[in-house]
Scaffold this active site. Structure first.
Site, mmCIF file in Angstrom:
data_model
loop_
_atom_site.group_PDB
_atom_site.id
_atom_site.type_symbol
_atom_site.label_atom_id
_atom_site.label_comp_id
_atom_site.label_asym_id
_atom_site.label_seq_id
_atom_site.Cartn_x
_atom_site.Cartn_y
_atom_site.Cartn_z
ATOM 1 C CE LYS A 146 -3.831 1.906 2.807
ATOM 2 N NZ LYS A 146 -4.640 1.645 4.028
ATOM 3 C CB SER A 162 -8.193 0.462 5.934
ATOM 4 O OG SER A 162 -8.979 1.628 5.939
ATOM 5 C CB SER A 179 -7.826 3.410 3.050
ATOM 6 O OG SER A 179 -6.909 2.899 4.012
#
Length: 546
Positions: free
Chosen positions: A104, A210, A186
């Site tokens: 990420k 997330s 996210s």
């Protein structure tokens, strides 16, 4: 001559079919399968990286334009070649030796490698971080290859009322199971990429939902670790009290391998120094009989309070079937086993109070720590001004003022005052003392279980406690499609949803076992694939020797 030509062509075709069948299918390939092929010399890590790059090229900005990947690692092939040579000369360092891992884009990597660390924001493009993140150091030491950076909800979804999976740099990431479906945030890009084999495995981060939600929406296994089990050093922050880094993979077995490597103390994150030692080998938790004789509780007040999914009737129907499976696997299901604090958690604003204060302090510290930042942004106040000054870069489609409200609320805070400390203490009381721990103790439980979508994540988020998520089901083809954002829909036909096991601090070993037993019994992930256009066609056979 014609006969010989036909014979050679037929043999070549047969060899190709055998080779393709013998090599792991990258849509589902496990770490164990990839290591077996690497050890046998069937392919190399260079081949693997090339194959994943080709698969990314097929669907990321072309075809369905999933926008799961922000950038590939320009050093990945060089790193792969060195690890291939090391394998030949001295063997593997670990189960992740030569295995590509996608990060990420809030997880730092040194700029000299050729990638950015931006949380999806142009305010951090070409910034220079002081060091690799703590988890990246562990991955590199284990011989893993950093494949690239995944798209995400910008600043881990802390800008405000923006769609999950949207960032200025990456645009709108979308789900591979239905066109333009919500990937959930996210860690959206990490989830989408793992779901269709754009990477072997990926890392996400969770503050509240997330890792759990992208795992749920993308038919994946995900582990949100206890805060302090994995280092957050070098991770663009929201809150040190809730942020945690964990794996998003296609199986619990793969997630266990990754967690075993990235977990552990880091002097650069003092929260990790309080964890029990030694770090478990989480692969030893992979027991199909792990649920036998256990007591699993259903805190129904949590999802009865759920205003996010509206306590979806179809999800609940499939959840009831999951409870029957858990019983069949030898567990006693205690239902209900409510959190005493459930109703208070549903109306408490304390999480927002803590996150707003923490974000300003810690993001300002992040900008200050950078060796350089060409945008000139050095604080949260500067970031807000940068976004306002660059609407073409930082305002999504149909942008509204409330899309920036979290940044503005955070900037208005005045530090760690009495209100902040009271909210922090109340979070721990609601999430731990009168929350998850109270239910576990009152009902003599080994874990809690809930559908993954919605309010499920909140008690564990404010407690800093772990969640392990596995595939539970898929929305039916006749489900009513609803808007989830300006460019996304949810629910939608075939979009997955997950099942979450929750526990007390550092109970990951047990939760991994429970999730593995359920996963192996149901094999839900294999029941449905992504929509056809979103499935890359490149396989190792297309790369080897070319």
């Amino acid at each position: 001559m014609k006969v010989l030509t036909w014979l050679f062509a037929t043999c070549a075709l047969s060899v190709g079919v055998v080779a393709r069948n013998a090599l792991p299918d990258l849509y589902e390939a496990s770490i164990v399968e990839l290591q077996a092929g690497l050890d046998a010399g069937d392919f190399t890590s260079v081949d693997l990286v090339k194959a994943y790059f080709a698969r990314i090229a097929e669907v990321n900005l072309k075809g369905p334009q999933l926008r799961a990947i922000l950038e590939n690692n320009p050093s990945a092939l060089t790193e792969a070649a060195a690890l291939d040579q090391e394998r030949k000369k001295s063997g593997k360092r670990s189960a992740l030796h030569g295995i590509p891992v996608l990060l990420k884009d809030n997880i730092a990597t040194v700029a000299s490698e050729g990638m950015n660390t931006t949380a999806g924001s142009f305010s951090l493009l070409k910034s220079v971080v002081p060091d690799d993140a703590g988890v990246v150091k562990r991955l590199r030491a284990a011989g893993a290859i950093i494949l690239g950076k995944a798209n995400l909800s910008e600043f881990a979804h802390f800008r405000g009322n923006l769609a999950s999976g949207w960032s200025g740099r990456g645009g709108q990431c979308t789900n591979a199971y239905f066109p333009h479906a919500d990937p959930c945030g996210s860690s959206s890009g990490s989830g989408v990429a793992s779901s269709i084999g754009l990477t072997a495995v990926s890392l996400g981060t969770e503050t509240d939902g997330s890792i759990t939600c992208p795992s749920s929406n993308n038919n994946l296994a995900g582990i949100k670790p206890t805060v302090g089990l994995t280092s957050r050093a070098g991770v663009i922050p929201i809150s040190e009290h809730q942020d945690t880094v964990g794996p998003i993979t296609r199986s619990i077995a793969d997630a266990a391998v990754v967690l075993s490597i990235i977990a552990g103390p880091d002097p650069n994150d003092n929260f990790t120094l309080a964890q029990p030692t030694p770090v478990p080998d989480f692969t030893k938790a992979l027991n199909k009989n792990a649920l036998k004789g256990k007591r699993i509780g259903v805190p129904r007040r949590v999802f009865l309070n759920d205003t996010i999914t509206g306590n979806d009737p179809f999800v609940n129907q499939v959840f009831e079937q999951a409870l029957d499976t858990i019983r069949a696997l030898g567990a006693t299901v205690v239902d209900p086993a409510d959190l005493p604090s459930a109703d208070e958690i549903a109306v408490s604003g304390n999480e927002t109070t803590v996150l707003d204060v923490d974000f300003k302090i810690q993001l300002d510290a992040w900008y200050a720590s950078l060796k350089s930042n060409p945008s000139g942004v050095r604080s949260l106040a500067d970031l807000i001004a940068f976004n306002d000054a660059n609407p073409a870069l930082e305002e999504p489609p149909r942008f509204e003022d409330q899309s920036e409200h979290r940044l503005i609320e955070s900037e208005a805070t005045t530090g760690m005052n009495a209100t902040y400390f009271q909210a922090l203490a109340f979070n721990k009381d609601l999430g731990r003392t009168r929350g998850i721990d109270a239910a576990l103790q009152q009902f003599k439980l080994d874990a809690l279980v809930l559908p993954a979508p919605g309010f499920t994540t909140v008690p564990a988020a404010i407690a800093g406690y772990p969640i392990v998520t596995v595939p539970l089901g898929f929305y039916p083809d006749n489900v009513t499609i609803a808007l989830a954002g300006p460019e996304t829909v949810y629910p939608a036909p075939g979009v997955p949803f997950g099942l979450s096991f929750l526990g007390t601090a550092f109970s990951e070993f047990d939760l991994v076992g429970f999730a593995f037993a359920y996963e192996q019994k149901t094999q839900t992930r294999l029941a449905r694939k992504a929509f056809a256009e979103a499935i890359p066609t490149t396989q190792l056979i297309d790369i080897i020797g070319k």
